[in-house]
Enzyme design. Sequence first.
Site, PDB file in Angstrom:
ATOM      1  N   SER A 142       0.853  -1.186   0.000  1.00  0.00           N
ATOM      2  CA  SER A 142       0.000   0.000   0.000  1.00  0.00           C
ATOM      3  C   SER A 142       0.886   1.233   0.000  1.00  0.00           C
ATOM      4  O   SER A 142       1.993   1.216   0.560  1.00  0.00           O
ATOM      5  CB  SER A 142      -0.904   0.008   1.238  1.00  0.00           C
ATOM      6  OG  SER A 142      -1.524   1.280   1.407  1.00  0.00           O
ATOM      7  N   TYR A 167      -1.568  -0.784  10.659  1.00  0.00           N
ATOM      8  CA  TYR A 167      -1.694  -1.146   9.244  1.00  0.00           C
ATOM      9  C   TYR A 167      -0.494  -0.639   8.451  1.00  0.00           C
ATOM     10  O   TYR A 167       0.095  -1.372   7.647  1.00  0.00           O
ATOM     11  CB  TYR A 167      -2.985  -0.567   8.675  1.00  0.00           C
ATOM     12  CG  TYR A 167      -3.234  -0.923   7.227  1.00  0.00           C
ATOM     13  CD1 TYR A 167      -3.765  -2.165   6.885  1.00  0.00           C
ATOM     14  CD2 TYR A 167      -2.940  -0.031   6.200  1.00  0.00           C
ATOM     15  CE1 TYR A 167      -3.995  -2.507   5.560  1.00  0.00           C
ATOM     16  CE2 TYR A 167      -3.162  -0.363   4.873  1.00  0.00           C
ATOM     17  CZ  TYR A 167      -3.694  -1.594   4.558  1.00  0.00           C
ATOM     18  OH  TYR A 167      -3.911  -1.934   3.254  1.00  0.00           O
TER      19      TYR A 167
END
Length: 276
Positions: A142, A167
């Site tokens: 990401s 995350y």
Amino acid sequence: MPEKPLILLTGSTDGIGYETARLLAAGDTTVVVHARTEEEGAAAFQRLVNSGADPRRLQPAVADFADLRQVADLAAAIGDAYPRLDVLVNNAGTGGTGHRVLTKDGHELTFQVNYLAPYLLTRLLADLIGASPVGRVVNVSSSLHRGGRINWTDPSWKRRYNRGAAYAQSKLALTMFTAALTELEPRVHEAVSVHPGIIATGMLTHYSFRGRPVSEGAEVVARLADPGAKVLNGCFYDGRLPDKAAAAAVEPEAVGKLWRLSERLTRLDQRRVRPA
């Protein structure tokens, strides 16, 4: 044994993973469709067949990444079933939880599912990957990895847990793992990481308000997973284009430190697949 190129795609039951599996199965490949549970796997398999996928191109595999023993069992099953693995796509992931959750292995859930489990799976399958002339690993990362940092003294966030920070750490670790594979794992011939874009999956609501169709993210991942496609070894892709990863993701000392920490946290030496 499959004669066609073999791809193991983790997290194949929904979102980008499912659409990627559908695209790859339409090509000249055999796709190992990984699911967290047998029920989810059977449902995804049937949906893929109903969408037109040839069932002979699909092989089921089950492992809950919140349990590292199941990850090791998955690696052993793949090793027993196939002589090689052309491409491993580490796609399975979680957006995290609002409060800190520990796995049965004692790790924070996001860190384990998004990083430690794919790390362990890749390391245990390295011989099989090396047996392929392609031997590629694709890590679905990401762009949020750029805002992450490795909490070296507390990677499971015993203090000050934050879902977004957890995350970002997991995706930074996965991107660092890509760099580590190119330097420290000679059995893996090629490794890339990719940000598929801001996509309208179930994780979108945690981090954004609007995303592009799932099919667009899947096309990005499927292209990199295509055994016939050329890739830039060690590269971070933002969508279809090569881009710079965060400086921390390619810093040699940090990459090596994470490699060693991951070996210890996953108890890699105790889980290696025994030769037949």
